[in-house]
Design an enzyme around this catalytic site. Structure first.
Site, PDB file in Angstrom:
ATOM      1  N   VAL A  56       0.325  -2.094  14.444  1.00  0.00           N
ATOM      2  CA  VAL A  56       1.324  -1.029  14.348  1.00  0.00           C
ATOM      3  C   VAL A  56       0.904   0.254  15.080  1.00  0.00           C
ATOM      4  CG1 VAL A  56       2.347  -1.872  12.202  1.00  0.00           C
ATOM      5  CG2 VAL A  56       0.459  -0.211  12.092  1.00  0.00           C
ATOM      6  N   TYR A 149      -6.685  10.091   3.303  1.00  0.00           N
ATOM      7  CA  TYR A 149      -5.628   9.121   2.994  1.00  0.00           C
ATOM      8  C   TYR A 149      -4.401   9.850   2.433  1.00  0.00           C
ATOM      9  CZ  TYR A 149      -3.504   5.069   0.526  1.00  0.00           C
ATOM     10  OH  TYR A 149      -2.662   4.095   0.042  1.00  0.00           O
ATOM     11  N   LYS A 153      -0.749  10.063   4.256  1.00  0.00           N
ATOM     12  CA  LYS A 153       0.472   9.568   3.608  1.00  0.00           C
ATOM     13  C   LYS A 153       1.497  10.701   3.484  1.00  0.00           C
ATOM     14  CE  LYS A 153      -0.300   5.189   2.693  1.00  0.00           C
ATOM     15  NZ  LYS A 153       0.625   4.121   3.121  1.00  0.00           N
TER      16      LYS A 153
HETATM   17  N1  LIG Z   1      -2.268  -1.398  -3.792  1.00  0.00           N
HETATM   18  C1  LIG Z   1      -1.923  -0.223  -4.324  1.00  0.00           C
HETATM   19  O1  LIG Z   1      -2.201   0.051  -5.494  1.00  0.00           O
HETATM   20  C2  LIG Z   1      -1.176   0.792  -3.504  1.00  0.00           C
HETATM   21  C3  LIG Z   1      -0.914   2.005  -4.103  1.00  0.00           C
HETATM   22  C4  LIG Z   1      -0.232   2.969  -3.370  1.00  0.00           C
HETATM   23  C5  LIG Z   1       0.186   2.700  -2.093  1.00  0.00           C
HETATM   24  N2  LIG Z   1      -0.075   1.517  -1.512  1.00  0.00           N
HETATM   25  C6  LIG Z   1       0.399   1.309  -0.143  1.00  0.00           C
HETATM   26  O2  LIG Z   1       1.039   0.058  -0.046  1.00  0.00           O
HETATM   27  C7  LIG Z   1       0.817  -0.507   1.253  1.00  0.00           C
HETATM   28  C8  LIG Z   1       0.247  -1.905   1.109  1.00  0.00           C
HETATM   29  O3  LIG Z   1      -0.974  -1.829   0.394  1.00  0.00           O
HETATM   30  P1  LIG Z   1      -1.779  -3.128  -0.072  1.00  0.00           P
HETATM   31  O4  LIG Z   1      -2.381  -2.812  -1.385  1.00  0.00           O
HETATM   32  O5  LIG Z   1      -0.927  -4.323   0.075  1.00  0.00           O
HETATM   33  O6  LIG Z   1      -2.946  -3.126   1.005  1.00  0.00           O
HETATM   34  P2  LIG Z   1      -3.569  -4.356   1.830  1.00  0.00           P
HETATM   35  O7  LIG Z   1      -4.818  -3.825   2.432  1.00  0.00           O
HETATM   36  O8  LIG Z   1      -3.653  -5.567   0.969  1.00  0.00           O
HETATM   37  O9  LIG Z   1      -2.470  -4.616   2.944  1.00  0.00           O
HETATM   38  C9  LIG Z   1      -2.354  -3.818   4.071  1.00  0.00           C
HETATM   39  C10 LIG Z   1      -2.035  -4.709   5.246  1.00  0.00           C
HETATM   40  O10 LIG Z   1      -1.852  -3.881   6.397  1.00  0.00           O
HETATM   41  C11 LIG Z   1      -2.436  -4.535   7.496  1.00  0.00           C
HETATM   42  N3  LIG Z   1      -2.785  -3.577   8.541  1.00  0.00           N
HETATM   43  C12 LIG Z   1      -3.734  -2.618   8.524  1.00  0.00           C
HETATM   44  N4  LIG Z   1      -3.782  -1.977   9.696  1.00  0.00           N
HETATM   45  C13 LIG Z   1      -2.811  -2.546  10.479  1.00  0.00           C
HETATM   46  C14 LIG Z   1      -2.366  -2.328  11.810  1.00  0.00           C
HETATM   47  N5  LIG Z   1      -2.926  -1.392  12.583  1.00  0.00           N
HETATM   48  N6  LIG Z   1      -1.368  -3.093  12.278  1.00  0.00           N
HETATM   49  C15 LIG Z   1      -0.799  -4.043  11.490  1.00  0.00           C
HETATM   50  N7  LIG Z   1      -1.177  -4.313  10.231  1.00  0.00           N
HETATM   51  C16 LIG Z   1      -2.179  -3.565   9.740  1.00  0.00           C
HETATM   52  C17 LIG Z   1      -3.667  -5.220   6.943  1.00  0.00           C
HETATM   53  O11 LIG Z   1      -4.088  -6.285   7.789  1.00  0.00           O
HETATM   54  C18 LIG Z   1      -3.165  -5.690   5.574  1.00  0.00           C
HETATM   55  O12 LIG Z   1      -2.664  -7.000   5.638  1.00  0.00           O
HETATM   56  C19 LIG Z   1      -0.103   0.456   1.983  1.00  0.00           C
HETATM   57  O13 LIG Z   1       0.658   1.283   2.830  1.00  0.00           O
HETATM   58  C20 LIG Z   1      -0.718   1.275   0.871  1.00  0.00           C
HETATM   59  O14 LIG Z   1      -1.087   2.561   1.312  1.00  0.00           O
HETATM   60  C21 LIG Z   1      -0.761   0.565  -2.188  1.00  0.00           C
END
Ligand SMILES: NC(=O)c1ccc[n+]([C@@H]2O[C@H](COP(=O)([O-])OP(=O)(O)OC[C@H]3O[C@@H](n4cnc5c(N)ncnc54)[C@H](O)[C@@H]3O)[C@@H](O)[C@H]2O)c1
Length: 337
Positions: A56, A149, A153
């Site tokens: 991305v 972070y 965001k």
């Molecule tokens: N898990 C939580 O509790 C939580 C809480 C708040 C926000 N979020 C947000 O939700 C979203 C998903 O989080 P998650 O827990 O599934 O994390 P995760 O790390 O499991 O998934 C993130 C995915 O993004 C992909 N990624 C990273 N850099 C990339 C790039 N440059 N191009 C394409 N893909 C890329 C990774 O390969 C991974 O598969 C994120 O934006 C995170 O900030 C998650």
């Protein structure tokens, strides 16, 4: 609907992909790896699923991956986790800010809904809980990577809101609160504790463990995300998507031990010894969810013991996930974003 999901191979992205396919949507799943992410193995066997490699942060990669306009884009790709933002803050910032800018610019159109996954971390350490959608952001010194972070965001939220205001893009912002469930990387308090306990290792509590979190089961979050995609009232809005039931880390660890059927005694560690002097703990993180209930009809329904039972069952069914691959000098975060 034809929905494109970035970060689709990750924890939340893959659960969302499963739910979209389950209701008959067509899904373009995008992630950075050349090979199909293991979290999408089952989804890949279903009709309506396509996987494409997409970094991305690279415009050419994003333009190549988006073949034909989708009805909606869910932008979940980001570098996530405390270890990441403390050790590789540049990557954390760039994947978030450049990634969101690139995906938004490539796909934005008045008819294409853009759902952005922000984070409860945007509120920083605002002590006035519960946080409503319009609560202040209270952050520390920008020389501390701790805030990279949250700041990234927050900036992405500004960008998404600007696309709505200036260009009429039907945007929605979701702020998940401490999501847990099967498939999550063992880098956050719930999965890392389950992994340690199933390996016979004691859980680690950072500090006195009286800091609180509101743990949200991934199934509840996915239900909220689908409503963000479907409801007209969601357009142009931001939503706190979290289970408002507040738990101390001590209580959460106790519940995980119960779910694992373990009587191991937790150990305590100084978070500053593990994460460095710049680490700043958030004492309480609590969402107000009245807006999501009112505009989306969303209320989280999964109690922590029930969600943990499901998560532990998933872990036991995936011994390759339970196995600790390499010894870290210190365990990862007990208090994730
Ligand atoms: N898990 C939580 O509790 C939580 C809480 C708040 C926000 N979020 C947000 O939700 C979203 C998903 O989080 P998650 O827990 O599934 O994390 P995760 O790390 O499991 O998934 C993130 C995915 O993004 C992909 N990624 C990273 N850099 C990339 C790039 N440059 N191009 C394409 N893909 C890329 C990774 O390969 C991974 O598969 C994120 O934006 C995170 O900030 C998650």
């Amino acid at each position: 609907m034809r929905v494109a999901v970035t970060g689709a191979g990750g924890f939340i992205g893959s659960h969302l992909v499963d739910a979209l396919l389950g209701r008959g949507d067509t899904v373009l799943a995008l992630d950075i790896g050349r090979r199909l992410p293991s979290n999408l193995a089952e989804a890949a066997t279903r009709p309506g699923f396509t996987y494409a490699r997409c970094d991305v942060t690279r415009e050419s990669s994003v333009r190549r991956a988006f073949t034909g306009p989708p009805d909606a884009v869910v932008h979940a790709a980001a570098t996530v986790g405390v270890e990441a933002y403390l050790r590789t803050p540049m990557e954390t910032i760039e994947s978030s800010v450049i990634g969101t800018r690139t995906v938004l610019r490539a796909t934005m159109a008045p008819g294409v809904r853009f759902l952005y996954l922000s984070s409860s971390e945007v509120f920083g350490r605002n002590p006035a809980v519960p946080w409503s959608e319009t609560s202040d952001r209270v952050l520390g010194d920008p020389s501390l990577h701790r805030w990279s972070y949250s700041t990234s965001k927050g900036l992405c939220e500004h960008l998404v809101n600007a696309a709505h205001a200036e260009h009429g893009v039907p945007t929605v912002i979701a702020r998940p609160f401490n999501v847990y469930g099967g498939r999550q990387r063992p880098a956050f308090v719930v999965p890392i504790t389950i992994q340690r306990v199933l390996n016979g290792l004691p859980p680690v509590i950072y500090g006195d463990g009286r800091q609180t979190r509101c743990f949200t089961f991934v199934g509840d979050l996915v239900d909220g995300l689908l409503r963000c995609l479907d409801r007209d009232a969601a357009v142009g809005e931001s939503f706190n998507l979290g289970n408002p039931k507040e738990r101390t880390i001590v209580e959460a660890i106790q519940r995980i031990l119960e779910a694992c059927g373990s009587s191991l005694a937790p150990t305590h560690e100084d978070p500053h010894a593990t994460f460095g002097a710049g680490f700043d703990e958030i004492p309480r993180r609590v969402p107000e969810v009245a807006k999501a209930a009112r505009l989306l009809g969303w209320t989280p329904t999964t109690e922590l013991p029930e969600g943990l039972a499901s998560t532990v069952a998933w872990a036991r069914a995936h011994p390759e996930w339970v196995r600790i691959r390499r010894r870290r000098s210190k365990p990862a975060s007990a208090t994730p974003p």
